[in-house]
Structure formats: C-alpha cells, structure tokens
Design a protein around this motif. Structure first.
Motif, mmCIF file in Angstrom:
data_model
loop_
_atom_site.group_PDB
_atom_site.id
_atom_site.type_symbol
_atom_site.label_atom_id
_atom_site.label_comp_id
_atom_site.label_asym_id
_atom_site.label_seq_id
_atom_site.Cartn_x
_atom_site.Cartn_y
_atom_site.Cartn_z
ATOM 1 N N GLU A 121 9.942 -17.715 11.246
ATOM 2 C CA GLU A 121 8.674 -18.168 11.827
ATOM 3 C C GLU A 121 8.498 -17.629 13.246
ATOM 4 N N ALA A 122 9.574 -17.606 14.026
ATOM 5 C CA ALA A 122 9.498 -17.082 15.382
ATOM 6 C C ALA A 122 9.175 -15.591 15.373
ATOM 7 N N TYR A 123 9.784 -14.860 14.444
ATOM 8 C CA TYR A 123 9.499 -13.428 14.306
ATOM 9 C C TYR A 123 8.018 -13.219 14.011
ATOM 10 N N LEU A 124 7.500 -13.944 13.020
ATOM 11 C CA LEU A 124 6.110 -13.766 12.622
ATOM 12 C C LEU A 124 5.147 -14.140 13.746
ATOM 13 N N GLU A 125 5.461 -15.191 14.462
ATOM 14 C CA GLU A 125 4.602 -15.609 15.561
ATOM 15 C C GLU A 125 4.536 -14.524 16.632
ATOM 16 N N ARG A 126 5.700 -13.952 16.966
ATOM 17 C CA ARG A 126 5.721 -12.934 18.017
ATOM 18 C C ARG A 126 5.026 -11.658 17.569
ATOM 19 N N ARG A 134 1.315 -12.203 17.588
ATOM 20 C CA ARG A 134 0.744 -12.261 18.937
ATOM 21 C C ARG A 134 0.754 -10.904 19.635
ATOM 22 N N GLU A 135 1.854 -10.137 19.464
ATOM 23 C CA GLU A 135 2.009 -8.904 20.228
ATOM 24 C C GLU A 135 1.573 -7.650 19.476
ATOM 25 N N ILE A 136 1.466 -7.743 18.144
ATOM 26 C CA ILE A 136 1.150 -6.551 17.355
ATOM 27 C C ILE A 136 -0.111 -6.743 16.511
ATOM 28 N N VAL A 137 -0.120 -7.751 15.654
ATOM 29 C CA VAL A 137 -1.207 -7.899 14.683
ATOM 30 C C VAL A 137 -2.545 -8.152 15.377
ATOM 31 N N GLU A 138 -2.592 -9.139 16.254
ATOM 32 C CA GLU A 138 -3.860 -9.469 16.917
ATOM 33 C C GLU A 138 -4.365 -8.337 17.810
ATOM 34 N N PRO A 139 -3.512 -7.719 18.653
ATOM 35 C CA PRO A 139 -4.032 -6.642 19.513
ATOM 36 C C PRO A 139 -4.496 -5.405 18.747
ATOM 37 N N LEU A 140 -3.954 -5.175 17.538
ATOM 38 C CA LEU A 140 -4.296 -3.970 16.776
ATOM 39 C C LEU A 140 -5.282 -4.241 15.651
ATOM 40 N N ALA A 141 -5.929 -5.396 15.680
ATOM 41 C CA ALA A 141 -6.843 -5.759 14.586
ATOM 42 C C ALA A 141 -7.964 -4.742 14.415
ATOM 43 N N ASP A 142 -8.404 -4.124 15.497
ATOM 44 C CA ASP A 142 -9.521 -3.177 15.426
ATOM 45 C C ASP A 142 -9.065 -1.717 15.313
ATOM 46 N N LEU A 143 -7.762 -1.495 15.231
ATOM 47 C CA LEU A 143 -7.259 -0.123 15.104
ATOM 48 C C LEU A 143 -7.594 0.433 13.723
ATOM 49 N N GLU A 144 -8.121 1.644 13.696
ATOM 50 C CA GLU A 144 -8.405 2.326 12.434
ATOM 51 C C GLU A 144 -7.587 3.613 12.360
ATOM 52 N N SER A 145 -7.000 3.848 11.203
ATOM 53 C CA SER A 145 -6.254 5.092 11.040
ATOM 54 C C SER A 145 -7.214 6.240 10.725
ATOM 55 N N VAL A 146 -6.723 7.453 10.847
ATOM 56 C CA VAL A 146 -7.559 8.641 10.593
ATOM 57 C C VAL A 146 -7.998 8.662 9.137
ATOM 58 N N VAL A 183 10.535 -6.364 17.385
ATOM 59 C CA VAL A 183 9.979 -6.466 18.733
ATOM 60 C C VAL A 183 10.929 -7.274 19.603
ATOM 61 N N ALA A 184 11.152 -6.799 20.820
ATOM 62 C CA ALA A 184 11.969 -7.517 21.805
ATOM 63 C C ALA A 184 11.408 -7.191 23.189
ATOM 64 N N ASP A 185 12.143 -7.547 24.211
ATOM 65 C CA ASP A 185 11.663 -7.285 25.571
ATOM 66 C C ASP A 185 11.855 -5.834 25.988
ATOM 67 N N SER A 186 12.700 -5.097 25.259
ATOM 68 C CA SER A 186 12.931 -3.686 25.568
ATOM 69 C C SER A 186 13.339 -2.970 24.290
ATOM 70 N N ARG A 241 -0.814 -17.765 9.479
ATOM 71 C CA ARG A 241 -1.146 -18.277 10.807
ATOM 72 C C ARG A 241 -1.120 -17.156 11.846
ATOM 73 N N ALA A 242 -0.243 -16.161 11.623
ATOM 74 C CA ALA A 242 -0.094 -15.049 12.570
ATOM 75 C C ALA A 242 -1.065 -13.906 12.300
ATOM 76 N N GLY A 243 -1.887 -14.008 11.261
ATOM 77 C CA GLY A 243 -2.899 -12.995 11.015
ATOM 78 C C GLY A 243 -2.572 -11.959 9.961
ATOM 79 N N PHE A 244 -1.452 -12.110 9.250
ATOM 80 C CA PHE A 244 -1.111 -11.178 8.175
ATOM 81 C C PHE A 244 -1.996 -11.460 6.962
#
Length: 343
Positions: free
Chosen positions: A316-321, A324-336, A230-233, A32-35
């Motif tokens: 589940e809370a870990y995976l959701e966060r 949302r904050e890592i997997v989805e925003p970096l979907a288009d990231l390509e490594s060298v 991942v956390a707030d800081s 559900r979280a995109g993994f």
C-alpha cells in the motif's frame, strides 16, 4: 498516460486467506492511487510461490472495480486450456466486469506445465494460434464449425458471447522476433515484457508495425511492462529494488526464463537489471517515463507493486508513493504516435 499493476505470486508459506486479503487491499490501494488497469498472470504447480488462478480471482475482484478501471489476464498460458472452455470462461468474465476485460495470452515458458497437461510443448505456438482463431469464432458467431490440427467443433451453437464487440482486446505476450510477428498477426497488440531494453523494444516494434501494415491491420499503442522503484535517490532505489526483487529474479532464471542469465542475475544483479528497470527519485523516474513516451508508442504502463514476501502495508505504501509521485503528475503525458511510412 494510464498506469496499471501486475498482481503476482506470494510464498506458499503465506496462508491463502492472508494472500487473498493482500490482493483485495492491493486492488483498493491501486485504484485510490489512480491506477486504471489491474492484471494477473498464470502458472501451475509452481515452485515455492503460490499463483491464484486469474479467472476466478478476477471475477472476485470485479466487484471492487471503479468505473474507469479495467482488469486483465497478463498472461494466460493459452495452450494449456481447451479453447471452448476458455472462451466461455472469458466471455463470462467480460459480462461480470460489464465489458472491462482485457485478454492477455501467451505460451508461457515452463515445459513442465505442458507435461502435466499432456500438451506438446514443441507445438505450443501452433496451439496458441489455432486457439485464438477458434475462440474468436466462438465469441462472434451464432454457430461454429471448425476443423483444425488440434481441435474440432462440428456445427455447434454458441450461447455465451462477451459484451465487447467483436471481442475483448487480445494482448499477446512475446519475447522474441517470431513471437512479436505472431502477436501482430493474431492479436490486437503486443505486450512488451519487462526484461527488454528500449533498444531491443524499438527493433521489435518496427517488426510488429511492418507485419500489421502488410496485413492491413490497425495499430494500437503497446502495453509496456516495467519494474519501477521510487526512493529519495537513484542509489537508494537501486538498493531497495535489489532487496525486494533479487530472489524472484533468481527464481525466474533458474526456471528457464530465456531473457535472464542465471549467473549474471545471481552475481551481478544490479548490473543485469538497471537498463530495463525504472529507478530513482520521483523526478528521475518521471523523466525516464517521459523519455520512453517520446520514443515509443506505449500505454498503459504496467508495474509490479508487490514482490513475494512484502506485506500489505508495504504494498500500500508503494502504491501510494508511486501514485503521488508518478501516476498523478504524468496523467496528461501522451506517448508518440506511430510514424507513417514514407510515400
């Protein structure tokens, strides 16, 4: 960039049916979280923690897979298995998953597991190399004759081949130079362990690439295992990671994992882990992953969403966060890509 999860162990005090329910909920939440990679390791007669055996568990989880998701063993302790049975078990699993299996395999690091199976621990690397050679023949040939130091097969038919041709991808686990060179010779890719710094990984990748090129073998980007919190800081992420992971790191070091120093883990946990764990806010962790992708030809990135003692809701809370904050925003990231050698 694709992401995957490592599905691990749970305290033996957890009822087994609850442990299985946790696994099923973890798989559902991860997808559900995109993994897109679901992987499972292996141990036998393990102290204090229960490891479900990966092949039967992954066969059960195959019924829950989305179309774009792969499953894998990361890693099987290869030399503890007879290669004929292991080859047929894995071929069956590849069929069950409709060709979505990744075979992560290595030697492990616990001598007592070899003692129980009456396997020579000091010969584990030779066992692994011969095992991979024999399994590859069993997967790709109609009849097999094989005479090795450890196993022999005399002109026998093979009745069970994987869907993937010529075989499922083999990810070889390794921690040090000799193992990385072995992965280059006998596998399709080296699986990078989570306890190594980027500087250590860069040096080992250079060795791997040199070995592959000398043999005329293709290069594939490296699955990178990393712990991620991942956390707030940053400070909050560091504190959260220590709370959930310290006990397991101490267990690893006590049982002989070579990359971890027991005294440092127990007394200086945060100092010992901060250089190889992805920590911080979503923005900070995205920046760390982007830096790695700019330095190393890696993917997928495999993280552990669950530490022993966490319940299903926390996982589940870990995976959701993270989704949302890592997997989805970096979907288009390509490594060298790999650097071509100078002419």
């Amino acid at each position: 960039m694709e992401f995957g999860i490592l599905m691990g162990d749970q305290p033996v005090s957890t009822p087994p049916e609850e442990h299985l329910d946790l696994m099923l909920r973890k798989v559902e939440a991860a997808q559900r979280a995109g993994f897109t990679y679901l992987t499972m390791g292996q141990h036998f007669l393990y102290q204090d923690f229960r490891w479900f055996q990966p092949i039967p568990l992954l066969a059960r989880l195959a019924a829950e897979l989305d179309d774009d998701v792969r499953i894998g063993t990361t890693v099987l302790i290869g030399p503890l298995h007879h290669p004929v049975q292991l080859a047929e078990d894995l071929a069956t699993l590849d069929v069950i998953t409709k060709g979505k299996l990744v075979v992560g395999i290595g030697t492990g690091y616990l001598e007592h597991e070899y003692d129980v199976f009456d396997r020579p621990y000091k010969k584990r690397y030779g066992l692994l190399e011969e095992q991979i050679e024999l399994m590859t023949r069993l997967w790709t040939q109609d009849r097999v004759t094989f005479h090795g130091k450890f196993w022999n097969v005399e002109d026998r038919p093979t009745h069970l081949h994987p869907i993937q041709k010529p075989r499922p991808p083999i990810w070889l686990g390794a921690m040090k130079e000799q193992g990385v060179r072995r992965a280059a010779r006998h596998g399709d890719v080296w699986t990078i362990t989570p306890q190594q710094t980027l500087e250590q990984v860069e040096a080992l990748i250079d060795l791997y690439v040199d070995e592959r090129r000398a043999l005329g073998l293709p290069l594939t980007k490296f699955p990178l295992r990393r712990e991620l919190q991942v956390a707030d800081s940053f400070d909050e992420a560091l504190s959260d990671f220590a709370r959930v992971a310290r006990g397991k790191y101490v267990s690893y070091s006590q049982q002989g994992m070579g990359l971890l120093d027991q005294e440092r883990v127990e007394r200086e946990f945060l100092e010992n882990v901060k250089d190889h764990v992805l920590l911080g806010s979503g923005e900070q962790v995205r920046a760390q992953i982007t830096e790695i992708a700019g330095r190393l030809p890696v993917g997928p990135l495999l993280v552990r969403p669950h530490w022993p003692g966490m319940d299903a809701a926390q996982t589940e809370a870990y995976l959701e966060r993270v989704g949302r904050e890592i997997v989805e925003p970096l979907a288009d990231l390509e490594s060298v890509d790999f650097v071509e050698p100078a002419s």
